[in-house]
Design an enzyme around this catalytic site. Structure first.
Site, PDB file in Angstrom:
ATOM      1  N   CYS A 119       0.820  -1.221   0.000  1.00 26.40           N
ATOM      2  CA  CYS A 119       0.000   0.000   0.000  1.00 26.40           C
ATOM      3  C   CYS A 119       0.849   1.265   0.000  1.00 26.40           C
ATOM      4  O   CYS A 119       0.346   2.353  -0.249  1.00 26.40           O
ATOM      5  CB  CYS A 119      -0.929  -0.003   1.204  1.00 26.40           C
ATOM      6  SG  CYS A 119      -1.838  -1.533   1.370  1.00 26.40           S
ATOM      7  N   HIS A 260      -3.835   6.619   3.400  1.00 30.72           N
ATOM      8  CA  HIS A 260      -4.151   5.315   2.812  1.00 30.72           C
ATOM      9  C   HIS A 260      -5.570   4.925   3.224  1.00 30.72           C
ATOM     10  O   HIS A 260      -5.970   5.098   4.374  1.00 30.72           O
ATOM     11  CB  HIS A 260      -3.144   4.272   3.300  1.00 30.72           C
ATOM     12  CG  HIS A 260      -3.472   2.892   2.836  1.00 30.72           C
ATOM     13  ND1 HIS A 260      -3.786   2.614   1.522  1.00 30.72           N
ATOM     14  CD2 HIS A 260      -3.551   1.711   3.497  1.00 30.72           C
ATOM     15  CE1 HIS A 260      -4.037   1.328   1.410  1.00 30.72           C
ATOM     16  NE2 HIS A 260      -3.908   0.751   2.579  1.00 30.72           N
ATOM     17  N   ASN A 290     -10.053  -1.211   0.373  1.00 30.61           N
ATOM     18  CA  ASN A 290      -8.602  -1.012   0.337  1.00 30.61           C
ATOM     19  C   ASN A 290      -8.077  -1.503  -1.011  1.00 30.61           C
ATOM     20  O   ASN A 290      -8.117  -2.697  -1.296  1.00 30.61           O
ATOM     21  CB  ASN A 290      -7.975  -1.797   1.493  1.00 30.61           C
ATOM     22  CG  ASN A 290      -6.467  -1.651   1.570  1.00 30.61           C
ATOM     23  OD1 ASN A 290      -5.839  -1.090   0.672  1.00 30.61           O
ATOM     24  ND2 ASN A 290      -5.889  -2.155   2.638  1.00 30.61           N
TER      25      ASN A 290
HETATM   26  N1  COA Z   1     -17.804 -10.278   9.561  1.00 38.38           N
HETATM   27  C1  COA Z   1     -18.216 -10.624  10.792  1.00 38.38           C
HETATM   28  N2  COA Z   1     -17.381 -10.965  11.766  1.00 38.38           N
HETATM   29  C2  COA Z   1     -16.065 -10.948  11.507  1.00 38.38           C
HETATM   30  C3  COA Z   1     -15.565 -10.610  10.234  1.00 38.38           C
HETATM   31  C4  COA Z   1     -16.479 -10.277   9.239  1.00 38.38           C
HETATM   32  N3  COA Z   1     -16.122  -9.922   7.992  1.00 38.38           N
HETATM   33  N4  COA Z   1     -14.210 -10.674  10.269  1.00 38.38           N
HETATM   34  C5  COA Z   1     -13.882 -11.046  11.510  1.00 38.38           C
HETATM   35  N5  COA Z   1     -14.999 -11.218  12.247  1.00 38.38           N
HETATM   36  C6  COA Z   1     -15.109 -11.621  13.636  1.00 38.38           C
HETATM   37  C7  COA Z   1     -13.913 -12.365  14.150  1.00 38.38           C
HETATM   38  O1  COA Z   1     -14.016 -13.727  13.835  1.00 38.38           O
HETATM   39  C8  COA Z   1     -14.003 -12.126  15.633  1.00 38.38           C
HETATM   40  O2  COA Z   1     -14.927 -12.984  16.183  1.00 38.38           O
HETATM   41  P1  COA Z   1     -14.668 -13.666  17.623  1.00 38.38           P
HETATM   42  O3  COA Z   1     -14.606 -12.496  18.586  1.00 38.38           O
HETATM   43  O4  COA Z   1     -15.847 -14.543  17.792  1.00 38.38           O
HETATM   44  O5  COA Z   1     -13.366 -14.370  17.487  1.00 38.38           O
HETATM   45  C9  COA Z   1     -14.582 -10.708  15.724  1.00 38.38           C
HETATM   46  O6  COA Z   1     -15.193 -10.444  14.441  1.00 38.38           O
HETATM   47  C10 COA Z   1     -13.550  -9.654  15.995  1.00 38.38           C
HETATM   48  O7  COA Z   1     -12.511  -9.846  15.088  1.00 38.38           O
HETATM   49  P2  COA Z   1     -11.251  -8.958  15.138  1.00 38.38           P
HETATM   50  O8  COA Z   1     -10.261  -9.423  14.105  1.00 38.38           O
HETATM   51  O9  COA Z   1     -10.783  -8.842  16.546  1.00 38.38           O
HETATM   52  O10 COA Z   1     -11.895  -7.567  14.681  1.00 38.38           O
HETATM   53  P3  COA Z   1     -11.242  -6.150  14.625  1.00 38.38           P
HETATM   54  O11 COA Z   1     -12.030  -5.203  15.395  1.00 38.38           O
HETATM   55  O12 COA Z   1      -9.756  -6.188  14.860  1.00 38.38           O
HETATM   56  O13 COA Z   1     -11.447  -5.777  13.091  1.00 38.38           O
HETATM   57  C11 COA Z   1     -10.255  -5.645  11.042  1.00 38.38           C
HETATM   58  C12 COA Z   1     -10.872  -6.564  12.097  1.00 38.38           C
HETATM   59  C13 COA Z   1      -9.588  -6.514   9.984  1.00 38.38           C
HETATM   60  C14 COA Z   1     -11.349  -4.838  10.405  1.00 38.38           C
HETATM   61  C15 COA Z   1      -9.223  -4.716  11.717  1.00 38.38           C
HETATM   62  O14 COA Z   1      -8.353  -5.449  12.546  1.00 38.38           O
HETATM   63  C16 COA Z   1      -8.418  -3.950  10.721  1.00 38.38           C
HETATM   64  O15 COA Z   1      -8.928  -3.183   9.941  1.00 38.38           O
HETATM   65  N6  COA Z   1      -7.086  -4.094  10.760  1.00 38.38           N
HETATM   66  C17 COA Z   1      -6.225  -3.426   9.849  1.00 38.38           C
HETATM   67  C18 COA Z   1      -6.322  -4.110   8.540  1.00 38.38           C
HETATM   68  C19 COA Z   1      -5.719  -3.300   7.445  1.00 38.38           C
HETATM   69  O16 COA Z   1      -5.970  -2.134   7.338  1.00 38.38           O
HETATM   70  N7  COA Z   1      -4.947  -3.965   6.600  1.00 38.38           N
HETATM   71  C20 COA Z   1      -4.372  -3.372   5.484  1.00 38.38           C
HETATM   72  C21 COA Z   1      -3.252  -2.486   5.891  1.00 38.38           C
HETATM   73  S1  COA Z   1      -2.576  -1.795   4.484  1.00 38.38           S
END
Ligand code: COA
Length: 333
Positions: A119, A260, A290
């Site tokens: 990215c 970003h 993204n």
């Molecule tokens: N729909 C529903 N539930 C989902 C899901 C989806 N698409 N994806 C994950 N979950 C669930 C998980 O399984 C977890 O369930 P559990 O508590 O029963 O285990 C719960 O939601 C929380 O998951 P978690 O990964 O802790 O959520 P989060 O608040 O960290 O959000 C992201 C997840 C990916 C949105 C977040 O971590 C994020 O945006 N990170 C940065 C990613 C990024 O920007 N990457 C590119 C960088 S260039």
């Protein structure tokens, strides 16, 4: 790494972007995996993303974005000296996607190559080409961030498939005339100790895709989301602060921050830490998700065309991605 030597001023003479026609909404995704529009919007801010058609390659989107940028810059394809495509989803492992773009544009006088910085790639390309122009090696450069991430997403993994989309953004850089804007300060960094946080582990020489392992989908995006989130906020905030300071400015002088486009909560956290009001932070991730290297390039083009800032304003671009990598640029428009 920062700017230590100041050569000839370099400006952005034109921008362009292109996204595929097909829209994939959160509700449509919820029919494929166990997710919901409410979850995706609350956790990420994303409402829909664009998905390239079967025969629509990264280079095709890149070329369309490039043509718009060249037209705005008033530069003919034959006059381009340098083409850099930032992508992690190239048409082919070799030759570089930039070579296909060169061919499609008829930019036969250009040197063309790709860079892989996820990215952060578009701002890496900006810094490289700024330096090559200001050193006098080239008169101009066409830089493009372009991705077909839909080809590298595991559509059965709800934790990642909701996040990504396809598209391309481009900018034409050239020597600035007196009184024109310029790229004032740039910053980029890498932390290879964190390669495991975000990667496409298969499809390279370390893990070629074979008949035996094809079902394991190694050639798709794998991510530790929470860890990535924390590093993204810290690194982007620091990089933005550094370029603002090096440009001799304060956050109050910045008309628009273009971050970003990965997650609205990351963007809000950075804006908060920079003490930047939301109306001065450009967001379009609700429409595209993204798009990795393309995201900040598309956002720059849309922000410029929407009047989010005007000639003479100071803007800051700031990005973060796999590697881990990060970069920022302070620009007088
Ligand atoms: N729909 C529903 N539930 C989902 C899901 C989806 N698409 N994806 C994950 N979950 C669930 C998980 O399984 C977890 O369930 P559990 O508590 O029963 O285990 C719960 O939601 C929380 O998951 P978690 O990964 O802790 O959520 P989060 O608040 O960290 O959000 C992201 C997840 C990916 C949105 C977040 O971590 C994020 O945006 N990170 C940065 C990613 C990024 O920007 N990457 C590119 C960088 S260039």
């Amino acid at each position: 790494m920062s700017d230590l030597i100041q050569g000839i001023d370099v400006c952005i003479a034109g921008t362009g972007s292109h996204v595929p026609e097909h829209i994939l909404t959160n509700d449509e995704l919820a029919m494929r995996v166990d997710t919901s529009d409410e979850w995706i919007v609350t956790r990420t801010g994303i409402r829909e993303r664009r998905i390239a058609a079967e025969g629509e390659h990264t280079s095709h989107m890149a070329t369309k974005a490039a043509r718009i940028a060249l037209e705005q810059a008033g530069i003919e394809a034959g006059e381009i000296d340098l083409i850099i495509v930032a992508t992690i989803t190239p048409d082919t492992l070799t030759p570089a996607t930039a070579c296909y773009v060169q061919q499609a544009l008829g930019a036969h006088g250009a040197v063309a190559f790709d860079i892989s910085a996820a990215c952060s790639g578009f701002l890496y390309a900006m810094k490289i080409s700024k330096r090559l122009i200001s050193d006098g090696a080239f008169n101009n450069a066409l830089i493009i961030g372009a991705e077909k991430l839909s080809a590298f997403v595991n559509w059965e993994d709800r934790a990642t498939c909701v996040l990504f989309g396809d598209g391309a953004g481009a900018a034409v850089l050239r020597k600035a005339e007196p009184g024109e804007g310029s790229i004032i300060a740039t910053e980029m960094g890498t932390d290879g100790r964190l390669t495991h946080l975000l990667s496409i582990p298969g499809g390279g020489s370390a893990c070629p895709i074979t008949i035996d392992n094809a079902a394991e989908r190694h050639a798709t995006l794998a991510m530790l989301g929470k860890e990535v989130f924390k590093h993204a906020v810290t690194r982007m905030k620091e990089a933005a602060e550094r370029v603002i300071e090096r440009a001799g400015l304060t956050p109050g002088d910045i008309a628009c921050v273009i971050p970003h486009q990965a997650n609205l909560r990351i963007i809000d956290a950075i804006a908060d830490r920079l003490d930047m009001p939301n109306e001065r932070v450009f967001v379009n991730l609700h429409k595209y998700g993204n798009t990795s290297a393309a995201a900040v390039a598309i956002a720059l083009d849309e922000a410029a065309r929407s009047g989010a800032f005007k000639r003479g304003d100071h803007i800051v671009l700031v990005v973060f991605g796999a590697g881990l990598t990060w970069a920022a640029a302070a620009i007088r428009w």
